[in-house]
Design a protein around this motif. Structure first.
Motif, PDB file in Angstrom:
ATOM      1  N   HIS A   1       5.578  70.826  54.203  1.00  0.00           N
ATOM      2  CA  HIS A   1       6.333  69.635  54.243  1.00  0.00           C
ATOM      3  C   HIS A   1       6.691  68.996  55.781  1.00  0.00           C
ATOM      4  CE1 HIS A   1       6.913  70.266  49.886  1.00  0.00           C
ATOM      5  NE2 HIS A   1       7.632  71.768  50.357  1.00  0.00           N
ATOM      6  N   PHE A   2       6.049  68.241  55.852  1.00  0.00           N
ATOM      7  CA  PHE A   2       6.092  67.419  57.373  1.00  0.00           C
ATOM      8  C   PHE A   2       7.379  66.338  57.561  1.00  0.00           C
ATOM      9  CE2 PHE A   2       4.627  64.841  61.071  1.00  0.00           C
ATOM     10  CZ  PHE A   2       4.363  65.615  61.950  1.00  0.00           C
ATOM     11  N   GLU A   3       7.950  66.248  56.499  1.00  0.00           N
ATOM     12  CA  GLU A   3       9.195  65.246  56.871  1.00  0.00           C
ATOM     13  C   GLU A   3      10.198  65.702  57.718  1.00  0.00           C
ATOM     14  OE1 GLU A   3       7.001  64.166  52.835  1.00  0.00           O
ATOM     15  OE2 GLU A   3       7.677  66.106  53.711  1.00  0.00           O
ATOM     16  N   PRO A   4      10.711  66.974  57.720  1.00  0.00           N
ATOM     17  CA  PRO A   4      11.699  67.307  58.687  1.00  0.00           C
ATOM     18  C   PRO A   4      11.165  67.163  60.123  1.00  0.00           C
ATOM     19  CG  PRO A   4      11.630  69.028  56.846  1.00  0.00           C
ATOM     20  CD  PRO A   4      10.297  68.149  56.775  1.00  0.00           C
ATOM     21  N   THR A   5       9.910  67.411  60.243  1.00  0.00           N
ATOM     22  CA  THR A   5       9.234  67.400  61.714  1.00  0.00           C
ATOM     23  C   THR A   5       9.272  66.000  62.193  1.00  0.00           C
ATOM     24  OG1 THR A   5       7.981  69.220  61.447  1.00  0.00           O
ATOM     25  CG2 THR A   5       7.248  68.093  63.201  1.00  0.00           C
ATOM     26  N   LEU A   6       8.713  65.179  61.227  1.00  0.00           N
ATOM     27  CA  LEU A   6       8.624  63.783  61.653  1.00  0.00           C
ATOM     28  C   LEU A   6      10.066  63.117  61.576  1.00  0.00           C
ATOM     29  CD1 LEU A   6       6.905  61.024  62.063  1.00  0.00           C
ATOM     30  CD2 LEU A   6       6.982  60.925  59.692  1.00  0.00           C
ATOM     31  N   GLY A   7      10.838  63.466  60.856  1.00  0.00           N
ATOM     32  CA  GLY A   7      12.202  62.977  60.904  1.00  0.00           C
ATOM     33  C   GLY A   7      13.153  63.056  62.037  1.00  0.00           C
ATOM     34  N   HIS A   8      12.674  64.419  62.544  1.00  0.00           N
ATOM     35  CA  HIS A   8      13.356  64.618  63.951  1.00  0.00           C
ATOM     36  C   HIS A   8      12.976  63.939  64.985  1.00  0.00           C
ATOM     37  CE1 HIS A   8      15.793  67.268  66.881  1.00  0.00           C
ATOM     38  NE2 HIS A   8      14.446  67.388  67.356  1.00  0.00           N
ATOM     39  N   ALA A   9      11.727  63.768  65.043  1.00  0.00           N
ATOM     40  CA  ALA A   9      10.918  63.018  66.051  1.00  0.00           C
ATOM     41  C   ALA A   9      11.519  61.517  66.005  1.00  0.00           C
ATOM     42  CB  ALA A   9       9.438  63.013  65.795  1.00  0.00           C
ATOM     43  N   ILE A  10      11.579  60.825  64.809  1.00  0.00           N
ATOM     44  CA  ILE A  10      11.949  59.523  64.522  1.00  0.00           C
ATOM     45  C   ILE A  10      13.308  59.330  65.240  1.00  0.00           C
ATOM     46  CG2 ILE A  10      13.029  57.857  62.918  1.00  0.00           C
ATOM     47  CD1 ILE A  10      10.417  58.748  61.042  1.00  0.00           C
ATOM     48  N   ALA A  11      14.243  60.433  64.722  1.00  0.00           N
ATOM     49  CA  ALA A  11      15.637  60.309  65.369  1.00  0.00           C
ATOM     50  C   ALA A  11      15.791  60.510  66.786  1.00  0.00           C
ATOM     51  CB  ALA A  11      16.535  61.291  64.583  1.00  0.00           C
ATOM     52  N   GLN A  12      15.146  61.470  67.437  1.00  0.00           N
ATOM     53  CA  GLN A  12      15.138  61.394  68.765  1.00  0.00           C
ATOM     54  C   GLN A  12      14.659  60.453  69.580  1.00  0.00           C
ATOM     55  OE1 GLN A  12      16.834  64.004  68.845  1.00  0.00           O
ATOM     56  NE2 GLN A  12      16.002  64.882  70.607  1.00  0.00           N
ATOM     57  N   VAL A  13      13.482  59.776  68.883  1.00  0.00           N
ATOM     58  CA  VAL A  13      13.213  58.376  69.785  1.00  0.00           C
ATOM     59  C   VAL A  13      13.904  57.332  69.543  1.00  0.00           C
ATOM     60  CG1 VAL A  13      11.487  56.589  69.503  1.00  0.00           C
ATOM     61  CG2 VAL A  13      10.607  59.009  69.367  1.00  0.00           C
ATOM     62  N   GLN A  14      14.818  57.023  68.543  1.00  0.00           N
ATOM     63  CA  GLN A  14      15.602  56.050  68.327  1.00  0.00           C
ATOM     64  C   GLN A  14      16.836  56.388  69.105  1.00  0.00           C
ATOM     65  OE1 GLN A  14      16.012  55.990  64.056  1.00  0.00           O
ATOM     66  NE2 GLN A  14      14.731  53.985  63.930  1.00  0.00           N
ATOM     67  N   ALA A  15      17.314  57.614  69.346  1.00  0.00           N
ATOM     68  CA  ALA A  15      18.345  57.966  70.155  1.00  0.00           C
ATOM     69  C   ALA A  15      17.988  57.857  71.651  1.00  0.00           C
ATOM     70  CB  ALA A  15      19.041  59.331  69.772  1.00  0.00           C
ATOM     71  N   GLY A  16      16.549  57.789  71.956  1.00  0.00           N
ATOM     72  CA  GLY A  16      16.284  57.779  73.453  1.00  0.00           C
ATOM     73  C   GLY A  16      16.298  59.123  73.997  1.00  0.00           C
ATOM     74  N   ALA A  17      16.242  60.186  73.034  1.00  0.00           N
ATOM     75  CA  ALA A  17      16.345  61.485  73.468  1.00  0.00           C
ATOM     76  C   ALA A  17      14.974  62.363  73.486  1.00  0.00           C
ATOM     77  CB  ALA A  17      17.480  62.219  72.839  1.00  0.00           C
ATOM     78  N   PHE A  18      13.987  61.800  73.181  1.00  0.00           N
ATOM     79  CA  PHE A  18      12.598  62.497  72.741  1.00  0.00           C
ATOM     80  C   PHE A  18      12.172  63.197  74.131  1.00  0.00           C
ATOM     81  CE2 PHE A  18       8.174  63.103  72.342  1.00  0.00           C
ATOM     82  CZ  PHE A  18       8.121  63.476  70.896  1.00  0.00           C
ATOM     83  N   SER A  19      11.846  64.558  73.898  1.00  0.00           N
ATOM     84  CA  SER A  19      11.394  65.419  74.795  1.00  0.00           C
ATOM     85  C   SER A  19      10.382  66.249  74.632  1.00  0.00           C
ATOM     86  CB  SER A  19      12.719  66.136  75.436  1.00  0.00           C
ATOM     87  OG  SER A  19      13.241  66.988  74.486  1.00  0.00           O
ATOM     88  N   ALA A  20       9.773  67.037  75.583  1.00  0.00           N
ATOM     89  CA  ALA A  20       8.800  68.088  75.580  1.00  0.00           C
ATOM     90  C   ALA A  20       9.320  69.277  74.751  1.00  0.00           C
ATOM     91  CB  ALA A  20       8.329  68.454  76.795  1.00  0.00           C
ATOM     92  N   GLU A  21       9.592  68.993  73.472  1.00  0.00           N
ATOM     93  CA  GLU A  21      10.095  69.821  72.291  1.00  0.00           C
ATOM     94  C   GLU A  21       8.968  70.690  71.650  1.00  0.00           C
ATOM     95  OE1 GLU A  21      13.720  69.967  68.962  1.00  0.00           O
ATOM     96  OE2 GLU A  21      13.257  68.161  70.191  1.00  0.00           O
TER      97      GLU A  21
END
Length: 342
Positions: free
Chosen positions: A265-285
């Protein structure tokens, strides 16, 4: 409209596109950001195979679900050759996309070089390697579904009468190896003396070759097959033996053959990425853990036509181990080394 880039792909997975989760259509899929929580993001997917294919289909399904839920605008390019992959990445980055997802197993270095040129764009890519601290906008993931694979192994060990299981994989790379090892560990928990025939066909999509390899294993005594590749379940069906699926649920196509499947299920992976981008917190994770069962990233498919046909002792063990995995009191070993025949 999705871009269609013709190519001769290095296929990774194969599958008839499964249906979207009803919950995702009605609201928000697990882990997804609600539309009213933030502006819609522009998300692009770049795939080396058609989106109907097995591994990629799980990414595509999650992205479509997020779009249906109202959280993102999503487009994609499929059948993108590795030689064209960096160019397509640049085109989406230049077009103002906020998040680009895909799989760069065949173009690792080139993809990272592109990401370095667009630091304001978030890249989430399937990869056999880890992210780099110096490349803050490039995160990696893989399908760490060893938890569900282990549980499917328990079912296999209980259903095999000969104690001889055949396993057909594409290439002996980490993401395949770890699932095979987890499956084997689950089977051995039921039957410590069980033996395995292990083979790799050297292709991500060659059903005829996978089928022939499976035939040879059946001739050599296997009465159950681990179908990491398409074509294996066809051999099992024709020879009247059982099979265990991987990444997707194919029991509807093989109702008397596929006993169980480990589902990604890829939903949790994509969901976290979306949240991080929207929060301006996306990183090399490293997003690998979002595929773990306790994160909702994998599960054992329903048994369907095999309800009531699996030994209760195995079902009880699956239930108890599932609870322990989700609680964190039991951890399935992650072994990326190449598995060998017994």
């Amino acid at each position: 409209m999705a871009a269609k880039t013709p190519s001769l792909p290095l296929s990774r997975r194969a599958f008839l596109l499964s249906s979207l989760a009803g919950a995702a259509l009605l609201g928000t899929a697990p882990g997804m950001v609600r539309a009213q929580d933030a502006k819609k993001l522009k998300v692009a997917g770049i795939y080396t195979v058609p989106v109907e294919q097995q591994w990629v289909s799980r990414i595509h399904i999650a992205a479509v679900a997020a779009q249906e839920a109202g959280g993102i605008e999503y487009t994609y390019s499929e059948n993108t050759a590795n030689a064209d992959y960096p160019r397509v990445m640049r085109e989406y980055a230049e077009s103002g996309y906020d998040l680009i997802i895909g799989e760069v197993f065949g173009v690792e270095q080139e993809a990272r070089e592109v990401a370095a040129d667009y630091p304001e764009v978030a890249f989430l890519m399937g990869s056999s390697f880890k992210p780099e601290a110096g490349l803050a906008n490039f995160a990696t993931f893989d399908n760490y579904i060893q938890d569900a694979s282990y549980l499917s192994g328990i079912i296999a060990g209980a259903m095999s009468k000969s104690g001889n299981i055949g396993m057909v994989g594409g290439f002996p790379i980490p993401e395949v190896n770890r699932l095979m090892h987890a499956f084997m560990a689950g089977a051995r928990e039921v039957n410590p003396d069980i033996t395995f025939q292990v083979a790799f066909i050297g292709s991500w999509f060659d059903p005829p070759k996978a089928k022939e390899t499976a035939y040879a294993m059946i001739e050599n005594g296997a009465d159950l097959l681990y179908a990491e590749r398409f074509g294996v379940s066809d051999a099992a069906k024709e020879k009247g033996i059982l099979a265990i699926g991987n990444v997707i649920d194919t029991q509807a196509d093989y109702p008397e053959t596929v006993v169980a499947s480990a589902i990604w299920h890829f939903e949790p992976t994509l969901g976290h990425a979306i949240a991080q981008v929207q929060a301006g917190a996306f990183s090399a994770e490293d997003y690998g853990t979002f595929s773990f069962m306790k994160e909702g990233g994998c599960s054992l498919a329903p048994f369907g036509t095999f309800e009531g046909k699996i030994p209760q002792e195995a079902l009880d063990l699956v239930a108890s181990r599932s609870d322990e995995i989700k609680a964190g009191s039991f951890a399935v070993e992650i072994n990326d080394s190449e598995p060998k025949s017994s």
